[in-house]
Write an enzyme that holds these catalytic residues in place. Structure first.
Site, PDB file in Angstrom:
ATOM      1  N   GLU A  74     -16.862  22.918 -42.844  1.00 29.75           N
ATOM      2  CA  GLU A  74     -15.611  22.186 -42.987  1.00 29.75           C
ATOM      3  C   GLU A  74     -15.591  21.376 -44.271  1.00 29.75           C
ATOM      4  O   GLU A  74     -14.575  21.275 -44.938  1.00 29.75           O
ATOM      5  CB  GLU A  74     -15.417  21.268 -41.776  1.00 29.75           C
ATOM      6  CG  GLU A  74     -13.974  20.847 -41.636  1.00 29.75           C
ATOM      7  CD  GLU A  74     -13.730  20.044 -40.384  1.00 29.75           C
ATOM      8  OE1 GLU A  74     -14.605  20.044 -39.497  1.00 29.75           O
ATOM      9  OE2 GLU A  74     -12.677  19.416 -40.315  1.00 29.75           O
ATOM     10  N   ASP A  75     -16.721  20.786 -44.611  1.00 32.57           N
ATOM     11  CA  ASP A  75     -16.720  19.803 -45.689  1.00 32.57           C
ATOM     12  C   ASP A  75     -17.450  20.227 -46.957  1.00 32.57           C
ATOM     13  O   ASP A  75     -17.574  19.440 -47.883  1.00 32.57           O
ATOM     14  CB  ASP A  75     -17.334  18.482 -45.187  1.00 32.57           C
ATOM     15  CG  ASP A  75     -16.482  17.856 -44.100  1.00 32.57           C
ATOM     16  OD1 ASP A  75     -15.252  18.042 -44.147  1.00 32.57           O
ATOM     17  OD2 ASP A  75     -17.031  17.190 -43.204  1.00 32.57           O
TER      18      ASP A  75
END
Ligand code: MN
Length: 499
Positions: A74-75
């Site tokens: 996600e990051d």
């Protein structure tokens, strides 16, 4: 928290498993290099804390590795494919599942609720989000890791920009805590609620803390005295028990006070005594001994052993006039019931190290009390096909709502549709007129045909034609829901072509 501290909690795993977990940590550390949390800590602290909670629950190696890797896709630029190459399909699937759950959010317009009607609507909305959560998590470990992730996010919420805090706290209170509760994870539920409470109702929370300050102190001293008396008595009767005081969680106390005219002296379980013994027989024996010593209050004996709560909680509660006439609540349970009351479904996932067989797995499932599964059963059936019997716990997943999908409107409302539903079904689910005059849609920001089959978590913006075109005959072949089909037929009946 350091990796070595996490390692200390992993005694129940073998050297090879620990090596894999170290690799996952190092991978996450590199991927998140240079990233910081809002609190200023290195990002990987969050992964360590999340994994640490999963280790406390004694889940298996894949779950701990997935907890360490849960934000990587996600990051950071890292892809699911890279996770799969480095850690295998199973861990990659867990990470992917956790990433997908980030789509579940409470939208801004629900942050302020103005009246009773909106409150009812909001309750329906959050129930749908909870279902969506379970539908999107294909494996119970994904749910548990996501809850652990949220716990650490709540503990560090102070660092998050103010405008985000309320949303996150509301999500926690309305979605995450109820899920933890339904899965029987009482300890986690209590923590999540109390953390949310301090952000959603900061004044109420502070006021309550102040009201409790000296009262709690007195009560705790008294409970300690009673604890010793009871321990001695049980020892004489030949029962080995573990007795401790437990403080009621703040938020549940606050709710209870509302039901008791805000009268603190009517709350008898502010601090309760908890007696843990080895089996059911001893639970009832202890109850008898206590009632012999101290007179019970009428109507306050609750036998959740014979009649467990819907989430599987078991215990006997009684309220008695103890020494000096003070009223206290005593909870009696076996060790097994206690583990279950604290960690619920996770208690059944304790890693046993047994590389077992299908039989072993079935026995494990059968040990989950029927009542605990009540809610889960409504949503799920246990997946029985095991792709790989080497890792028993790995292959046990939950197939929640396998036949439902959850789709967002652009404003964040959720519609619950059968799987296979199309853009047209979605349009009719919102409004008949919208359905009748649909010409297309944007799905996740991209133009899509009206026959497009929707997926879980899609955001769908229906495009309505300017002219009142009406449905077409072939729509009847495309739609999946009877609602859409009926509305289309109705349109044809009432809009007969003119000759
Ligand atoms: Mn996270």
């Amino acid at each position: 928290m350091t990796f070595d501290e996490l390692l200390k909690k992993l005694d129940y795993l073998n050297a090879q498993d620990k090596k894999l977990i170290r690799r996952a940590f190092e991978f996450a550390e590199v991927a998140h290099k240079g990233q910081k949390r809002f609190t200023g800590e290195p990002f990987v602290q969050h992964e360590l804390e999340t994994a640490s909670y999963i280790a406390d629950l004694k889940l298996d190696t894949s779950a701990i590795a997935a907890a360490l890797l849960h934000d990587v896709c996600e990051d950071t630029p890292c892809t699911q494919e890279q996770i799969r190459k480095n850690f295998g399909r199973k861990i990659a699937e867990l990470v992917d599942g956790i990433t997908k759950l980030s789509k579940i959010r409470i939208v801004r317009r629900w942050l302020v609720i103005r009246d009773e009607k909106e409150l009812q609507e909001f309750d329906r909305y959050t129930e749908t989000l909870r279902k969506m959560f379970m539908a999107m998590a294909k494996d119970i470990r994904i749910v548990i890791i996501k809850l652990a992730d949220r716990l650490h996010n709540m503990k560090t919420l102070q660092g998050v920009p103010k405008e985000k805090r309320l949303r996150i706290a509301k999500e926690t209170l309305e979605i995450y805590a109820p899920l933890a509760d339904r899965l029987g994870m009482g300890e986690l539920k209590g923590q999540l609620e109390d953390l949310s409470f301090s952000y959603i109702e900061p004044e109420e929370c502070e006021k309550l803390k102040q009201r409790l300050a000296d009262k709690l102190d007195k009560k705790e001293k008294y409970i300690e005295k009673i604890r010793k008396i009871l321990l001695k008595k049980l020892g004489k009767e030949g029962i080995r028990a573990e007795i401790s005081g437990r403080k009621k969680h703040l938020y549940s106390l606050w709710l209870k006070l509302k039901r008791y005219d805000d009268n603190l002296s009517r709350i008898y379980d502010l601090v309760a005594l908890r007696v843990i013994v080895s089996n059911v027989e001893e639970c009832y024996k202890v109850l008898g001994i206590i009632h012999e010593m101290w007179r019970p209050l009428v109507g306050r004996i609750k036998d959740y052993i014979a009649m467990p709560k819907p989430n599987g909680y078991q215990s006997i509660h009684t309220t008695v006039f103890a020494q000096g006439g003070e009223i206290i609540e005593i909870q009696i349970r076996s060790r097994k019931m206690h583990d279950h009351a604290e960690n619920g479904i996770a208690a059944h996932w304790h890693y046993s190290g047994k590389k077992g067989t299908l039989d072993y797995l079935r026995r494990k499932i059968n040990r989950v009390p029927r009542s605990e599964l009540k809610w889960v059963q409504e949503l799920a059936r246990w997946q029985k096909n095991l792709s790989d019997n080497k890792e028993v716990i790995e292959s046990l997943g939950l197939d929640f709502f396998s036949d439902r999908i959850f789709v967002y409107t652009p404003t964040g409302d959720v519609k619950d549709l059968p799987s296979g539903a199309t853009v047209i079904d979605f349009a009719y689910a919102i409004h008949t007129d919208l359905g009748n005059f649909t010409t297309g849609a944007k799905v996740n920001g991209k133009m899509a045909k009206i026959s497009t089959v929707l997926q879980n978590g899609d955001i769908v913006d229906i495009i309505k034609s300017k002219k009142e075109t009406g449905p077409k005959q072939d729509w009847l072949e495309i739609v999946k829901t009877s609602l859409a089909r009926n509305r289309i037929r109705h349109f044809f009946k009432t809009h007969k072509p003119r000759f």
